[in-house]
Design a protein around this motif. Structure first.
Motif, PDB file in Angstrom:
ATOM      1  N   ALA A   1       0.860  -1.184   0.000  1.00 18.81           N
ATOM      2  CA  ALA A   1       0.000   0.000   0.000  1.00 18.81           C
ATOM      3  C   ALA A   1       0.894   1.231   0.000  1.00 18.81           C
ATOM      4  CB  ALA A   1      -0.914   0.009   1.222  1.00 18.81           C
ATOM      5  N   TYR A   2       0.636   2.123  -0.933  1.00 21.09           N
ATOM      6  CA  TYR A   2       1.367   3.385  -0.999  1.00 21.09           C
ATOM      7  C   TYR A   2       0.463   4.479  -0.461  1.00 21.09           C
ATOM      8  CZ  TYR A   2       4.834   0.966  -3.807  1.00 21.09           C
ATOM      9  OH  TYR A   2       5.815   0.091  -4.230  1.00 21.09           O
ATOM     10  N   LEU A   3       0.836   5.028   0.695  1.00 24.22           N
ATOM     11  CA  LEU A   3       0.074   6.116   1.293  1.00 24.22           C
ATOM     12  C   LEU A   3       0.664   7.424   0.792  1.00 24.22           C
ATOM     13  CD1 LEU A   3      -2.116   7.104   3.223  1.00 24.22           C
ATOM     14  CD2 LEU A   3      -0.406   7.037   5.060  1.00 24.22           C
ATOM     15  N   VAL A   4      -0.095   8.119  -0.061  1.00 24.26           N
ATOM     16  CA  VAL A   4       0.382   9.365  -0.650  1.00 24.26           C
ATOM     17  C   VAL A   4       0.019  10.515   0.285  1.00 24.26           C
ATOM     18  CG1 VAL A   4       0.336  10.851  -2.682  1.00 24.26           C
ATOM     19  CG2 VAL A   4       0.021   8.379  -2.939  1.00 24.26           C
ATOM     20  N   VAL A   5       1.030  11.278   0.700  1.00 27.93           N
ATOM     21  CA  VAL A   5       0.835  12.387   1.628  1.00 27.93           C
ATOM     22  C   VAL A   5       1.513  13.632   1.073  1.00 27.93           C
ATOM     23  CG1 VAL A   5       0.811  10.753   3.559  1.00 27.93           C
ATOM     24  CG2 VAL A   5       2.924  11.954   3.008  1.00 27.93           C
ATOM     25  N   THR A   6       1.167  14.773   1.630  1.00 28.26           N
ATOM     26  CA  THR A   6       1.808  16.021   1.245  1.00 28.26           C
ATOM     27  C   THR A   6       2.110  16.843   2.495  1.00 28.26           C
ATOM     28  OG1 THR A   6      -0.449  16.795   0.739  1.00 28.26           O
ATOM     29  CG2 THR A   6       0.974  16.320  -1.124  1.00 28.26           C
TER      30      THR A   6
ATOM     31  N   PHE B   1      -3.763  11.162  10.708  1.00 18.97           N
ATOM     32  CA  PHE B   1      -4.284  10.391   9.572  1.00 18.97           C
ATOM     33  C   PHE B   1      -3.279   9.330   9.144  1.00 18.97           C
ATOM     34  CE2 PHE B   1      -4.363   9.668   4.993  1.00 18.97           C
ATOM     35  CZ  PHE B   1      -5.668   9.233   4.807  1.00 18.97           C
ATOM     36  N   ILE B   2      -2.007   9.720   9.030  1.00 14.42           N
ATOM     37  CA  ILE B   2      -0.972   8.763   8.633  1.00 14.42           C
ATOM     38  C   ILE B   2      -0.921   7.600   9.619  1.00 14.42           C
ATOM     39  CG2 ILE B   2       1.514   8.428   8.321  1.00 14.42           C
ATOM     40  CD1 ILE B   2       1.679  11.369   7.425  1.00 14.42           C
ATOM     41  N   ASP B   3      -0.933   7.910  10.904  1.00 11.45           N
ATOM     42  CA  ASP B   3      -0.796   6.867  11.917  1.00 11.45           C
ATOM     43  C   ASP B   3      -2.008   5.954  11.974  1.00 11.45           C
ATOM     44  OD1 ASP B   3       1.688   7.871  12.569  1.00 11.45           O
ATOM     45  OD2 ASP B   3       0.923   9.164  14.159  1.00 11.45           O
ATOM     46  N   ARG B   4      -3.193   6.490  11.742  1.00 10.56           N
ATOM     47  CA  ARG B   4      -4.391   5.647  11.701  1.00 10.56           C
ATOM     48  C   ARG B   4      -4.314   4.679  10.521  1.00 10.56           C
ATOM     49  NH1 ARG B   4      -9.179   6.857  14.334  1.00 10.56           N
ATOM     50  NH2 ARG B   4      -9.077   8.594  15.800  1.00 10.56           N
TER      51      ARG B   4
ATOM     52  N   LEU C   1      -1.566   3.592   9.039  1.00 11.95           N
ATOM     53  CA  LEU C   1      -0.514   2.624   9.318  1.00 11.95           C
ATOM     54  C   LEU C   1      -0.975   1.571  10.316  1.00 11.95           C
ATOM     55  CD1 LEU C   1       2.632   4.948   9.588  1.00 11.95           C
ATOM     56  CD2 LEU C   1       1.939   3.529   7.652  1.00 11.95           C
ATOM     57  N   ALA C   2      -1.717   1.985  11.342  1.00 12.25           N
ATOM     58  CA  ALA C   2      -2.202   1.040  12.350  1.00 12.25           C
ATOM     59  C   ALA C   2      -3.169   0.041  11.740  1.00 12.25           C
ATOM     60  CB  ALA C   2      -2.863   1.791  13.507  1.00 12.25           C
ATOM     61  N   SER C   3      -4.072   0.523  10.887  1.00 12.70           N
ATOM     62  CA  SER C   3      -5.028  -0.384  10.243  1.00 12.70           C
ATOM     63  C   SER C   3      -4.315  -1.347   9.308  1.00 12.70           C
ATOM     64  CB  SER C   3      -6.077   0.417   9.468  1.00 12.70           C
ATOM     65  OG  SER C   3      -7.053  -0.439   8.926  1.00 12.70           O
ATOM     66  N   ALA C   4      -3.346  -0.836   8.557  1.00 11.77           N
ATOM     67  CA  ALA C   4      -2.584  -1.704   7.659  1.00 11.77           C
ATOM     68  C   ALA C   4      -1.804  -2.743   8.455  1.00 11.77           C
ATOM     69  CB  ALA C   4      -1.639  -0.865   6.802  1.00 11.77           C
ATOM     70  N   GLU C   5      -1.245  -2.329   9.586  1.00 10.35           N
ATOM     71  CA  GLU C   5      -0.508  -3.248  10.448  1.00 10.35           C
ATOM     72  C   GLU C   5      -1.423  -4.359  10.958  1.00 10.35           C
ATOM     73  OE1 GLU C   5       3.452  -3.753  11.891  1.00 10.35           O
ATOM     74  OE2 GLU C   5       2.706  -2.003  10.812  1.00 10.35           O
TER      75      GLU C   5
ATOM     76  N   SER D   1      -2.279  -0.629  20.860  1.00  8.69           N
ATOM     77  CA  SER D   1      -0.825  -0.423  20.979  1.00  8.69           C
ATOM     78  C   SER D   1      -0.032  -1.437  20.163  1.00  8.69           C
ATOM     79  CB  SER D   1      -0.402  -0.502  22.446  1.00  8.69           C
ATOM     80  OG  SER D   1      -0.598  -1.809  22.966  1.00  8.69           O
ATOM     81  N   HIS D   2      -0.629  -2.590  19.866  1.00  5.32           N
ATOM     82  CA  HIS D   2       0.070  -3.621  19.102  1.00  5.32           C
ATOM     83  C   HIS D   2       0.401  -3.148  17.690  1.00  5.32           C
ATOM     84  CE1 HIS D   2      -1.714  -7.092  21.734  1.00  5.32           C
ATOM     85  NE2 HIS D   2      -1.202  -6.105  22.444  1.00  5.32           N
ATOM     86  N   PHE D   3      -0.364  -2.169  17.190  1.00  2.00           N
ATOM     87  CA  PHE D   3      -0.231  -1.757  15.801  1.00  2.00           C
ATOM     88  C   PHE D   3       0.588  -0.476  15.650  1.00  2.00           C
ATOM     89  CE2 PHE D   3      -4.439  -3.948  16.208  1.00  2.00           C
ATOM     90  CZ  PHE D   3      -3.941  -5.182  15.833  1.00  2.00           C
ATOM     91  N   PHE D   4       1.204  -0.045  16.764  1.00  2.00           N
ATOM     92  CA  PHE D   4       2.221   1.008  16.741  1.00  2.00           C
ATOM     93  C   PHE D   4       3.544   0.310  17.070  1.00  2.00           C
ATOM     94  CE2 PHE D   4      -1.576   3.416  17.069  1.00  2.00           C
ATOM     95  CZ  PHE D   4      -1.308   4.711  16.653  1.00  2.00           C
ATOM     96  N   ARG D   5       4.360   0.091  16.084  1.00  2.00           N
ATOM     97  CA  ARG D   5       5.520  -0.789  16.226  1.00  2.00           C
ATOM     98  C   ARG D   5       6.408  -0.420  17.412  1.00  2.00           C
ATOM     99  NH1 ARG D   5       7.567  -1.232   9.891  1.00  2.00           N
ATOM    100  NH2 ARG D   5       5.746  -2.349   9.073  1.00  2.00           N
ATOM    101  N   GLU D   6       6.744   0.862  17.512  1.00  2.80           N
ATOM    102  CA  GLU D   6       7.680   1.271  18.549  1.00  2.80           C
ATOM    103  C   GLU D   6       7.031   1.258  19.930  1.00  2.80           C
ATOM    104  OE1 GLU D   6       6.040   5.207  16.925  1.00  2.80           O
ATOM    105  OE2 GLU D   6       5.867   3.042  16.625  1.00  2.80           O
ATOM    106  N   ILE D   7       5.729   1.514  20.005  1.00  3.10           N
ATOM    107  CA  ILE D   7       5.023   1.443  21.278  1.00  3.10           C
ATOM    108  C   ILE D   7       4.924   0.001  21.756  1.00  3.10           C
ATOM    109  CG2 ILE D   7       2.763   1.795  22.380  1.00  3.10           C
ATOM    110  CD1 ILE D   7       2.461   4.340  20.757  1.00  3.10           C
TER     111      ILE D   7
END
Length: 319
Positions: free
Chosen positions: A102-107, A117-120, A122-126, A261-267
């Motif tokens: 998945a390519y998340l396009v941001v600006t 938005f980015i973190d949400r 990423l968490a869902s994709a994780e 928290s499982h879907f935030f890698r560093e957390i």
């Protein structure tokens, strides 16, 4: 007859059969009774079985009518990307299935993509085993301060383990070529806020595609929706890209509070050192996660996104 779902308009699905014939299909009535709590039980990227019918849909331009059929079964998915359906808290919307990347396009600006938005995303994709690359578009438009913000964003997400690419859809030949090479022989999903240049980027990647684009609102510096449904396009040389509608928010779906928290890698990594099992990382003593935030080992923006998702769970927005 088996095939690949290449387009979803909400009421009809286009299925490309293994024999190379495109069918316009509907879902068989009793198919919806399988407990799939989704606004679209069939998603672009699904492998399905269809039963052709004798009915054909006439075309407005007088061209040859497309054959029709019913989708009767979906093959097991390797993964999928899902979000909470708009205004339907108990239903989900599956953006695509069986995705290699998945390519998340941001600006950074014009418009600004916020880190929540980015973190949400990423968490869902994780949660559903979808790897993500962050694509920062419109890099040619950045001033000095915005360029510094880009460096900070890239350093943050690269340190967590998410690849970051910089692109300029208009004139950035080298960056477009690198992205085009990454797409080869893969099924790739493109997602992002409205106005980040996703359609322009895809049109640059696939010559002749010419997806519809719209101007950014000068008053609010936000984009307007130009893609209204998910669709799959063949990549020259092999592979597929899935274009998805631009979204302004990304409500994650079907996560238990203790799972967030499982879907935030560093957390998740830091939580191994928490004193208490089941630590929510909000108030407990000897919390390794909060200490890592205080020490600068976890970015405050990431921790804020984690708390933001916990607040949604507390308010019952996910279930």
């Amino acid at each position: 007859m088996r095939g690949l779902v290449t387009r979803n308009t909400g009421s009809w699905y286009v299925v490309l059969t293994d024999e190379g014939v495109r069918y316009e299909c509907k879902v068989k009535g009793n198919f919806r009774l399988k407990g799939i709590r989704s606004t679209n039980p069939v998603a672009v990227g699904d492998r399905v079985e269809i039963v052709p019918t004798d009915c054909r849909q006439g075309r407005e331009d007088g061209g040859e009518a497309a054959p029709r059929g019913f989708i009767t079964d979906i093959a097991d998915r390797t993964n999928y990307i899902i979000r909470k359906a708009s205004n339907l808290s108990k239903q989900s919307s599956i953006l695509a299935a069986n995705v290699d990347m998945a390519y998340l396009v941001v600006t950074i600006a014009h418009p600004t993509t916020n880190t929540t938005f980015i973190d949400r995303f990423l968490a869902s994709a994780e949660a559903y085993a979808v790897p993500v690359t962050i694509v920062v578009n419109k890099t040619d438009l950045l001033n000095e301060e915005e360029a510094r913000q880009l460096d900070e964003l890239e350093n943050l997400y690269a340190s967590i383990g998410y690849p970051v690419m910089r692109t300029c859809a208009l004139g950035g030949v080298e960056s477009i070529d690198a992205l085009r090479m990454a797409l080869r022989d893969k099924v790739s999903l493109f997602a992002g806020n409205s106005g980040v240049g996703k359609s322009t980027l895809l049109s640059a990647l696939i010559p002749g595609l010419n997806l519809k684009t719209a101007e950014i609102s000068e008053a609010h510096d936000t984009g307007t929706h130009t893609t209204t449904f998910s669709e799959m396009f063949a990549v020259p040389g092999g592979g597929w890209v899935i274009d998805t509608p631009g979204v302004r928010g990304f409500g994650t779906f079907n996560m238990e509070r203790e799972e967030v928290s499982h879907f935030f890698r560093e957390i998740f990594a830091a939580s191994a050192d928490c004193r208490f099992g089941g630590c929510t990382h909000t108030h407990e003593p000897s919390c390794a996660v909060r200490q890592a935030v205080a020490d600068g080992r976890i970015a405050p923006s990431r921790y804020a996104s984690y708390l933001n998702m916990l607040e949604d769970k507390d308010e019952g927005k996910y279930r």
